[in-house]
Motif scaffolding. Structure first.
Motif, PDB file in Angstrom:
ATOM      1  N   ARG A 187      44.418  83.497   6.861  1.00  0.00           N
ATOM      2  CA  ARG A 187      43.366  83.434   5.462  1.00  0.00           C
ATOM      3  C   ARG A 187      42.351  83.670   5.170  1.00  0.00           C
ATOM      4  NH1 ARG A 187      47.699  78.282   6.403  1.00  0.00           N
ATOM      5  NH2 ARG A 187      49.017  78.024   4.890  1.00  0.00           N
ATOM      6  N   SER A 188      41.447  82.646   5.627  1.00  0.00           N
ATOM      7  CA  SER A 188      39.703  83.162   5.449  1.00  0.00           C
ATOM      8  C   SER A 188      39.326  85.264   6.081  1.00  0.00           C
ATOM      9  CB  SER A 188      39.217  82.464   6.591  1.00  0.00           C
ATOM     10  OG  SER A 188      39.099  83.388   8.258  1.00  0.00           O
ATOM     11  N   GLY A 189      40.186  85.437   5.814  1.00  0.00           N
ATOM     12  CA  GLY A 189      40.497  87.306   6.296  1.00  0.00           C
ATOM     13  C   GLY A 189      39.426  87.336   7.516  1.00  0.00           C
ATOM     14  N   ASN A 190      38.926  87.024   8.225  1.00  0.00           N
ATOM     15  CA  ASN A 190      38.303  86.860   9.663  1.00  0.00           C
ATOM     16  C   ASN A 190      39.308  88.203  11.156  1.00  0.00           C
ATOM     17  OD1 ASN A 190      37.167  87.455  12.019  1.00  0.00           O
ATOM     18  ND2 ASN A 190      36.234  85.374  11.351  1.00  0.00           N
ATOM     19  N   ILE A 191      39.781  89.313  10.339  1.00  0.00           N
ATOM     20  CA  ILE A 191      40.915  90.241  11.167  1.00  0.00           C
ATOM     21  C   ILE A 191      40.492  90.120  12.618  1.00  0.00           C
ATOM     22  CG2 ILE A 191      42.185  92.096  11.360  1.00  0.00           C
ATOM     23  CD1 ILE A 191      42.570  90.847   8.536  1.00  0.00           C
ATOM     24  N   ASP A 192      39.565  90.465  12.756  1.00  0.00           N
ATOM     25  CA  ASP A 192      38.690  90.233  13.788  1.00  0.00           C
ATOM     26  C   ASP A 192      38.951  88.956  15.570  1.00  0.00           C
ATOM     27  OD1 ASP A 192      37.104  93.461  13.720  1.00  0.00           O
ATOM     28  OD2 ASP A 192      35.778  92.142  12.989  1.00  0.00           O
ATOM     29  N   SER A 193      38.857  87.902  14.500  1.00  0.00           N
ATOM     30  CA  SER A 193      38.959  86.837  14.811  1.00  0.00           C
ATOM     31  C   SER A 193      40.237  86.285  15.707  1.00  0.00           C
ATOM     32  CB  SER A 193      38.439  85.419  14.192  1.00  0.00           C
ATOM     33  OG  SER A 193      38.679  84.204  14.768  1.00  0.00           O
ATOM     34  N   ALA A 194      41.500  86.883  14.264  1.00  0.00           N
ATOM     35  CA  ALA A 194      43.131  86.845  13.800  1.00  0.00           C
ATOM     36  C   ALA A 194      43.421  87.325  15.265  1.00  0.00           C
ATOM     37  CB  ALA A 194      43.440  87.202  13.176  1.00  0.00           C
ATOM     38  N   THR A 195      42.962  89.060  15.149  1.00  0.00           N
ATOM     39  CA  THR A 195      43.476  89.949  16.260  1.00  0.00           C
ATOM     40  C   THR A 195      43.179  88.619  18.461  1.00  0.00           C
ATOM     41  OG1 THR A 195      43.071  91.900  15.461  1.00  0.00           O
ATOM     42  CG2 THR A 195      43.287  92.267  17.464  1.00  0.00           C
ATOM     43  N   GLU A 196      41.395  88.453  17.922  1.00  0.00           N
ATOM     44  CA  GLU A 196      41.443  87.980  19.633  1.00  0.00           C
ATOM     45  C   GLU A 196      42.470  86.960  19.803  1.00  0.00           C
ATOM     46  OE1 GLU A 196      37.419  85.472  20.728  1.00  0.00           O
ATOM     47  OE2 GLU A 196      37.329  86.498  19.112  1.00  0.00           O
ATOM     48  N   HIS A 197      42.622  85.949  18.708  1.00  0.00           N
ATOM     49  CA  HIS A 197      43.555  85.175  19.114  1.00  0.00           C
ATOM     50  C   HIS A 197      45.185  85.300  19.473  1.00  0.00           C
ATOM     51  CE1 HIS A 197      40.835  81.494  17.984  1.00  0.00           C
ATOM     52  NE2 HIS A 197      40.582  81.781  17.246  1.00  0.00           N
ATOM     53  N   LYS A 198      45.115  86.206  18.234  1.00  0.00           N
ATOM     54  CA  LYS A 198      46.487  86.403  18.889  1.00  0.00           C
ATOM     55  C   LYS A 198      46.962  87.470  19.861  1.00  0.00           C
ATOM     56  CE  LYS A 198      49.372  89.970  16.587  1.00  0.00           C
ATOM     57  NZ  LYS A 198      49.888  91.830  17.498  1.00  0.00           N
TER      58      LYS A 198
ATOM     59  N   GLY B 163      56.061  70.107  19.618  1.00  0.00           N
ATOM     60  CA  GLY B 163      55.269  70.895  20.437  1.00  0.00           C
ATOM     61  C   GLY B 163      54.453  71.561  20.565  1.00  0.00           C
ATOM     62  N   HIS B 164      54.163  72.128  21.747  1.00  0.00           N
ATOM     63  CA  HIS B 164      53.210  73.152  21.788  1.00  0.00           C
ATOM     64  C   HIS B 164      53.567  74.230  22.059  1.00  0.00           C
ATOM     65  CE1 HIS B 164      49.939  70.388  23.492  1.00  0.00           C
ATOM     66  NE2 HIS B 164      50.815  69.718  24.283  1.00  0.00           N
ATOM     67  N   TYR B 165      54.795  74.407  21.975  1.00  0.00           N
ATOM     68  CA  TYR B 165      55.141  75.789  21.751  1.00  0.00           C
ATOM     69  C   TYR B 165      56.212  75.817  20.330  1.00  0.00           C
ATOM     70  CZ  TYR B 165      54.589  77.265  26.601  1.00  0.00           C
ATOM     71  OH  TYR B 165      54.331  76.848  27.500  1.00  0.00           O
ATOM     72  N   GLU B 166      56.082  75.219  19.006  1.00  0.00           N
ATOM     73  CA  GLU B 166      56.545  75.275  18.163  1.00  0.00           C
ATOM     74  C   GLU B 166      55.213  76.165  17.223  1.00  0.00           C
ATOM     75  OE1 GLU B 166      58.568  72.315  15.783  1.00  0.00           O
ATOM     76  OE2 GLU B 166      58.118  70.819  17.564  1.00  0.00           O
ATOM     77  N   SER B 167      55.725  76.899  16.634  1.00  0.00           N
ATOM     78  CA  SER B 167      55.353  78.483  15.638  1.00  0.00           C
ATOM     79  C   SER B 167      54.346  78.067  14.940  1.00  0.00           C
ATOM     80  CB  SER B 167      56.538  79.013  15.147  1.00  0.00           C
ATOM     81  OG  SER B 167      56.628  78.730  14.224  1.00  0.00           O
ATOM     82  N   ARG B 168      54.119  77.205  13.850  1.00  0.00           N
ATOM     83  CA  ARG B 168      53.154  76.523  13.157  1.00  0.00           C
ATOM     84  C   ARG B 168      51.960  76.440  14.384  1.00  0.00           C
ATOM     85  NH1 ARG B 168      54.046  75.686   7.980  1.00  0.00           N
ATOM     86  NH2 ARG B 168      56.052  76.911   7.467  1.00  0.00           N
ATOM     87  N   ARG B 169      51.820  76.134  15.550  1.00  0.00           N
ATOM     88  CA  ARG B 169      50.820  75.499  16.710  1.00  0.00           C
ATOM     89  C   ARG B 169      50.170  76.464  17.184  1.00  0.00           C
ATOM     90  NH1 ARG B 169      51.039  69.234  20.155  1.00  0.00           N
ATOM     91  NH2 ARG B 169      48.787  69.546  20.751  1.00  0.00           N
ATOM     92  N   LEU B 170      51.306  77.328  17.632  1.00  0.00           N
ATOM     93  CA  LEU B 170      51.513  77.707  18.660  1.00  0.00           C
ATOM     94  C   LEU B 170      49.801  79.067  17.483  1.00  0.00           C
ATOM     95  CD1 LEU B 170      51.749  78.805  21.798  1.00  0.00           C
ATOM     96  CD2 LEU B 170      53.810  80.364  20.728  1.00  0.00           C
TER      97      LEU B 170
ATOM     98  N   GLN C 275      48.328  78.835  14.769  1.00  0.00           N
ATOM     99  CA  GLN C 275      46.980  78.306  14.062  1.00  0.00           C
ATOM    100  C   GLN C 275      46.003  78.642  13.843  1.00  0.00           C
ATOM    101  OE1 GLN C 275      46.038  74.082  14.616  1.00  0.00           O
ATOM    102  NE2 GLN C 275      46.748  73.981  16.621  1.00  0.00           N
ATOM    103  N   HIS C 276      45.598  79.148  14.730  1.00  0.00           N
ATOM    104  CA  HIS C 276      44.612  79.821  15.001  1.00  0.00           C
ATOM    105  C   HIS C 276      44.011  80.877  14.236  1.00  0.00           C
ATOM    106  CE1 HIS C 276      42.729  76.582  16.412  1.00  0.00           C
ATOM    107  NE2 HIS C 276      43.435  76.480  18.342  1.00  0.00           N
ATOM    108  N   VAL C 277      45.497  81.888  14.598  1.00  0.00           N
ATOM    109  CA  VAL C 277      45.372  83.121  13.912  1.00  0.00           C
ATOM    110  C   VAL C 277      45.797  83.398  12.398  1.00  0.00           C
ATOM    111  CG1 VAL C 277      46.987  85.507  13.670  1.00  0.00           C
ATOM    112  CG2 VAL C 277      46.436  84.655  15.888  1.00  0.00           C
ATOM    113  N   THR C 278      46.510  82.087  12.068  1.00  0.00           N
ATOM    114  CA  THR C 278      46.710  81.624  10.615  1.00  0.00           C
ATOM    115  C   THR C 278      46.078  81.635   9.560  1.00  0.00           C
ATOM    116  OG1 THR C 278      49.555  80.919  11.377  1.00  0.00           O
ATOM    117  CG2 THR C 278      48.219  80.511   8.780  1.00  0.00           C
ATOM    118  N   SER C 279      44.594  80.541  10.637  1.00  0.00           N
ATOM    119  CA  SER C 279      43.290  80.067   9.941  1.00  0.00           C
ATOM    120  C   SER C 279      42.252  80.663   9.767  1.00  0.00           C
ATOM    121  CB  SER C 279      43.228  78.838  10.430  1.00  0.00           C
ATOM    122  OG  SER C 279      41.800  78.746  10.286  1.00  0.00           O
ATOM    123  N   ALA C 280      42.654  81.861  10.629  1.00  0.00           N
ATOM    124  CA  ALA C 280      42.035  83.205  10.751  1.00  0.00           C
ATOM    125  C   ALA C 280      42.251  84.768   9.192  1.00  0.00           C
ATOM    126  CB  ALA C 280      41.632  84.386  12.040  1.00  0.00           C
TER     127      ALA C 280
END
Length: 251
Positions: free
Chosen positions: A197-208, A181-188, A190-195
């Motif tokens: 994992r790749s060490g991109n803190i700026d991108s993670a902060t932006e998505h958050k 579902g759209h509100y399930e945590s792994r889907r919601l 996913q972009h923060v998690t991916s950022a």
């Protein structure tokens, strides 16, 4: 006559969790194993505090473990968690007392999670006592590490040892991302998690930040239309929350 059902050696544990309240941020958990006629319903929210080089998190709430074969309910609290050495090499430990009680059987237990002393001492130590309340008898004592070896000593003189680090670990199965579902945590997230994992803190902060702004906007919209937040899987019951279709109501 029909043969009685055989006890299976293959067990399936089902788990669901949902944030059921935003103020305070309460999470409901439900877990069941139909093969063993066991289920757990828990609600919890956290209080955090800074303590110099550590962060302490208190777990507010309780859980209820139901053993359906015996028609018993065990009510338990949860330990505190501590993140230590947050500015250097962080590590986590548990601390505080947990109580477990069963009104029907008359047994209760106190489990103490010991935090590491400032100098020396082992980490992750735990001690426990099980008491038969009507007689005041201590029927069992336990000690060891909650994530290692635990030794149980019974009033009969019998002893048992469990090495939790050698128990098999079964990986959980989850729905594929596209079926969540759209509100399930792994889907919601996913972009923060991916950022992260790749060490991109700026991108993670932006998505958050985008997720938080969307949540605030949806909260304002609900307030303007006087629409309450309605959980999908849990319902309010007294001071807690319970799963809407628990195993004990299917018996």
């Amino acid at each position: 006559p029909r043969e009685p059902p055989q006890r299976s050696d293959c067990y399936r544990v089902r788990f669901v969790a949902e944030q059921v309240s935003h103020h305070p941020p309460v999470t409901g958990f439900y877990c069941e194993c139909k093969e063993r006629n066991m289920c757990v319903n828990t609600h919890v929210w956290t209080r955090s505090k800074f303590m110099g080089m550590s962060i302490g998190v208190s777990m507010v709430g309780e859980g209820v473990l139901r053993l359906l074969e015996h028609d018993e309910e065990y009510v338990f609290t949860l330990p505190c968690a501590y993140a230590r050495s947050i500015l250097t090499v962080p590590w986590v430990e548990l601390g505080g007392k947990v109580t477990i009680s069963c009104a029907k059987s008359g047994y209760s237990a106190t489990v103490t999670f010991h935090t590491k002393p400032f100098y020396g001492g082992k980490i992750h130590r735990v001690t426990a006592e099980v008491k038969h309340n009507p007689t005041g008898t201590i029927v069992c004592k336990a000690q060891g590490e909650w994530n290692g070896t635990l030794e149980f000593t019974y009033s009969s003189g019998e002893t048992k040892v469990i090495n939790t680090s050698k128990l098999p670990v079964i990986r959980k199965k989850i729905r594929p991302m596209e079926k969540q579902g759209h509100y399930e945590s792994r889907r919601l997230w996913q972009h923060v998690t991916s950022a992260l994992r790749s060490g991109n803190i700026d991108s993670a902060t932006e998505h958050k930040h985008c997720l938080e702004e969307r949540q605030r906007a949806e909260g304002r919209q609900r307030a303007a239309s006087n629409t309450p937040w309605t959980p999908k899987y849990f319902i309010k019951e007294g001071e807690g929350w319970v799963y809407h279709n628990p195993l004990w109501k299917t018996h």
